[in-house]
Design a protein around this motif. Structure first.
Motif, PDB file in Angstrom:
ATOM      1  N   UNK A 161       0.857  -1.191   0.000  1.00 49.94           N
ATOM      2  CA  UNK A 161       0.000   0.000   0.000  1.00 49.94           C
ATOM      3  C   UNK A 161       0.889   1.236   0.000  1.00 49.94           C
ATOM      4  N   UNK A 162       0.827   2.012  -1.072  1.00 52.08           N
ATOM      5  CA  UNK A 162       1.595   3.256  -1.155  1.00 52.08           C
ATOM      6  C   UNK A 162       0.774   4.408  -0.571  1.00 52.08           C
ATOM      7  N   UNK A 163       1.423   5.271   0.192  1.00 56.24           N
ATOM      8  CA  UNK A 163       0.755   6.435   0.772  1.00 56.24           C
ATOM      9  C   UNK A 163       1.559   7.683   0.434  1.00 56.24           C
ATOM     10  N   UNK A 164       0.901   8.673  -0.142  1.00 53.39           N
ATOM     11  CA  UNK A 164       1.529   9.929  -0.536  1.00 53.39           C
ATOM     12  C   UNK A 164       0.554  11.072  -0.272  1.00 53.39           C
ATOM     13  N   UNK A 165       1.029  12.302  -0.454  1.00 50.30           N
ATOM     14  CA  UNK A 165       0.120  13.435  -0.310  1.00 50.30           C
ATOM     15  C   UNK A 165       0.405  14.500  -1.356  1.00 50.30           C
TER      16      UNK A 165
END
Length: 245
Positions: free
Chosen positions: A164-168
């Protein structure tokens, strides 16, 4: 074929502004998208209150049942706040943090079991230039969005091994309904708008479509090596120091 073909996405605050632009951008790229919002939503949307854990869990479960899974979460829902650190009482601080920070926590928490089963799982949080630059009269809002940026990095570290990739994305001052309401309350709306435009190095407000494009990139399987990143969509406001025109 699009990189989003076969993928299911949810966008919180998807009924207007940046959220609605993200919904459109992901659909154009082939995703099946549900807009989650307190307001009236499209036929593929679901009513949801990010401050209510039961509402959040019900909305995510509804989307998964309707579409057969969940691959992309865009945590966009948020509210604004004005004033110095002394101008808002505890109740207002808690209200804004409940929406802007804990809302993302609730949605992500409910989505994680489903994202773990995805072949292309991604979470994109919408932060703000207020998280990376000091802006006047934005103490509470800046604190909430600064927390979003820190949370994004922590989540990326926690969940990358699960696929699961998480970015903003950190938008500058965007041409959204919230900014429109602020301008309407100003003594001189035209002068206030001109000041906001002049504050950004490229000389104009950021469009919702420009923010949506960055969100779509981070959510895409083609960005599989991008994790824990924050993309500034702010006309250079975060990093550039230009001479006055």
């Amino acid at each position: 074929m699009s990189e989003f073909d076969g993928l299911v996405a949810v966008v919180t605050g998807g009924a207007s502004g940046i959220g609605a632009a993200v919904v459109s951008a992901l659909r154009e790229r082939g995703a099946r998208v549900a807009a989650l919002d307190l307001r009236e939503v499209t036929p593929d949307g679901v009513r949801m209150d990010v401050t209510d854990d039961e509402s959040v869990r019900h909305a995510i479960a509804t989307v998964v049942e309707r579409f057969g899974g969940l691959d992309v979460v865009v945590n966009n829902a948020g509210i604004g706040a004005q004033g110095t650190v002394a101008d808002n009482d505890d109740a207002e601080w808690l209200r804004v943090l409940d929406v802007n920070l804990l809302g993302m926590v609730r949605v992500s928490r409910a989505a994680l079991p489903h994202l773990r089963r995805s072949r292309a799982a991604a979470i994109v949080n919408v932060g703000s230039i207020a998280a990376t630059a000091g802006l006047p009269q934005r103490a509470l809002y800046s604190a909430s969005k600064g927390a979003v940026v820190a949370l994004t990095r922590a989540m990326a570290a926690d969940h990358l091994a699960e696929g699961i990739r998480v970015n903003c994305v950190n938008p500058g001052t965007a041409d959204t309904p919230w900014i429109g309401r602020l301008l309407e309350k100003a003594d001189d709306p035209a002068a206030e708008r001109a000041a906001l435009e002049a504050r950004q190095p490229h000389g104009r407000l950021v469009s919702a479509a420009e923010v949506a494009h960055a969100v779509a990139y981070l959510a895409s399987p083609l960005a599989a090596s991008t994790a824990g990143a924050g993309i500034a969509v702010d006309g250079g406001m975060q990093n550039l120091r230009l001479r006055p025109r």
